[in-house]
Write an enzyme that holds these catalytic residues in place. Structure first.
Site, PDB file in Angstrom:
ATOM      1  CB  SER A 134      -0.940   0.008   1.218  1.00 42.58           C
ATOM      2  OG  SER A 134      -0.200  -0.034   2.423  1.00 42.58           O
ATOM      3  CE  LYS A 193      -7.210  -0.264   2.048  1.00 46.03           C
ATOM      4  NZ  LYS A 193      -7.652  -0.713   3.367  1.00 46.03           N
ATOM      5  CG  HIS A 229      -4.352  -1.319  -1.002  1.00 45.44           C
ATOM      6  ND1 HIS A 229      -4.819  -0.024  -1.010  1.00 45.44           N
ATOM      7  CD2 HIS A 229      -3.971  -1.571   0.281  1.00 45.44           C
ATOM      8  CE1 HIS A 229      -4.715   0.495   0.201  1.00 45.44           C
ATOM      9  NE2 HIS A 229      -4.210  -0.427   1.007  1.00 45.44           N
TER      10      HIS A 229
END
Length: 391
Positions: free
Chosen positions: A182, A241, A210
């Site tokens: 990340s 996310k 991610h």
């Protein structure tokens, strides 16, 4: 007693502030979006994990409203008592299908998911081999277990093989890596990892927080990107996310692993169930991902445009094609100061410094979204140029 402790804590906080490492919380006065209200003004948001722009998508919001009427606000219980609704089981099944895994267990966050895996599966007879730049939740989860611990340098397959040889006497060996790191936007070399896992009889775990939703041809993450989905034993991830940005996490894995997690994983057994409104809205998000690639294509276009423009402008950005774009600054205080100048120019970003990244590696981590327009991206590049000139 606390009088002395108070002074000690204040001294520590003063040290953090003097080093330019204080991390203030900015209050947003609007829904999360590509443009948000901060300190009484509207600014372009380039620091959220809102990769697909779904955090305030009207379709998702409507699904959440309907879910409140259908399922209520909260469960007030853990899963094995009276905290499991039909919507929880449906989401677990849909995630399993989407990720190509045998089963899925929902958690209140991916931090909890990572905190609940290692202690359940591994003990002192076993070994876990972890990438040096893995997320803090993986590091903490490993610490909770009694397994032997080995670490290899980021994406270094030679060192990974050496650690596997050192762990050869363990009953079980588990390689664990972020799918995307990340702070750097780098993608783990999963095919090479799986090859080594096959050679040394190890399992493979990937935290794909991610990546799921937008990485890979159909957004199924780094295992799909590398064509190794059937060779991965455990995938952990988040609903917080790209998949709407609310909260919630999951472990998608071999059936027997999920069965044991339901019996022994402490964050699962002792945390309230995921709010049904999130579970229900997440089902709608999966519908969107499976029926349209428009958001993924916009995100890829925005990412390419920003990376190309920043490179032409002479900024030091880490290579890659992920929408995490680290703009390397080096000095922690300068990274924080530049983020402030950018905010004055209408661009909301955050400077990252130690202990989030190593000393001397401070950066501004820009995160692109499908919700950004071409004009938004161009405005951000221009603002970076102005902020650098003003330094």
């Amino acid at each position: 007693m606390f009088t002395n402790v108070r002074e000690q804590l204040r001294a520590t906080l003063d040290e953090i502030t003097e080093a330019g490492l204080l991390k203030p919380e900015r209050v947003i006065s609007t829904p999360q979006s590509s443009q948000v209200g901060v300190a009484g003004r509207e600014v372009l948001n380039f620091c959220a994990n809102n990769y697909l722009g779904l955090a305030d998508d009207p379709v998702v919001v409507d699904a959440a409203k309907e879910a409140l009427d259908r399922w209520g606000f909260g469960m007030a219980s853990v899963r094995f008592i009276c905290g499991t609704q039909e919507v929880h089981k449906e989401l677990e099944s849909r995630l399993s299908d989407f990720l190509g895994m045998e089963d899925t267990v929902l958690y209140s966050s991916c931090f909890d998911a990572n905190g609940g895996v290692f202690e359940t599966l591994l003990d002192a007879q076993d070994a876990v081999i972890s990438d040096a730049l893995n997320h803090a939740s993986i590091i903490d989860g490993i610490r909770l277990s009694k397994a032997q611990r080995f670490r290899y340098a980021n994406r270094d397959m030679t060192e990974l093989e050496s650690r596997l040889k050192e762990a050869s006497e363990a009953r079980r060996r588990l390689i664990v890596t972020d799918g995307v790191f990340s702070m750097d936007g780098y993608v783990a070399p999963l095919r090479e990892i799986c090859d080594l896992a096959d050679r040394y009889d190890a399992m493979v775990m990937v935290d794909d927080s991610h990546a799921v939703g937008f990485v890979g041809p159909t957004g199924r993450g780094t295992p799909e990107l590398h064509g190794v989905t059937d060779r991965i034993d455990i995938i952990t991830g988040t609903l917080g996310k790209a998949l709407g940005g609310a909260s919630g996490g999951y472990v998608a894995a071999r059936k027997e692993i999920c069965d044991l997690l339901r019996q022994r994983s402490r964050p699962y057994l002792f945390s309230n169930s995921l709010a049904p409104v999130i579970a229900s809205a997440s089902l709608r998000i999966l519908d969107l991902l499976e029926t349209s690639s428009d958001a993924r294509e916009r995100l890829r276009a925005n990412t390419a445009r920003f990376r190309e423009g920043m490179t032409k402008a002479g900024f030091d950005i880490l290579p890659g094609d992920h929408p995490i774009v680290p703009v390397m600054i080096g000095d922690a205080a300068e990274a924080a100061a530049m983020a402030e100048r950018l905010l004055d120019l209408g661009i909301y970003v955050i400077g990252f410094s130690y202990p989030v990244v190593p000393h001397g590696k401070a950066r501004i981590r820009v995160q692109l979204s499908a919700a950004h327009s071409t004009e938004d991206v161009e405005r951000a590049i221009e603002a970076f140029t102005q902020a650098r000139t003003a330094a």
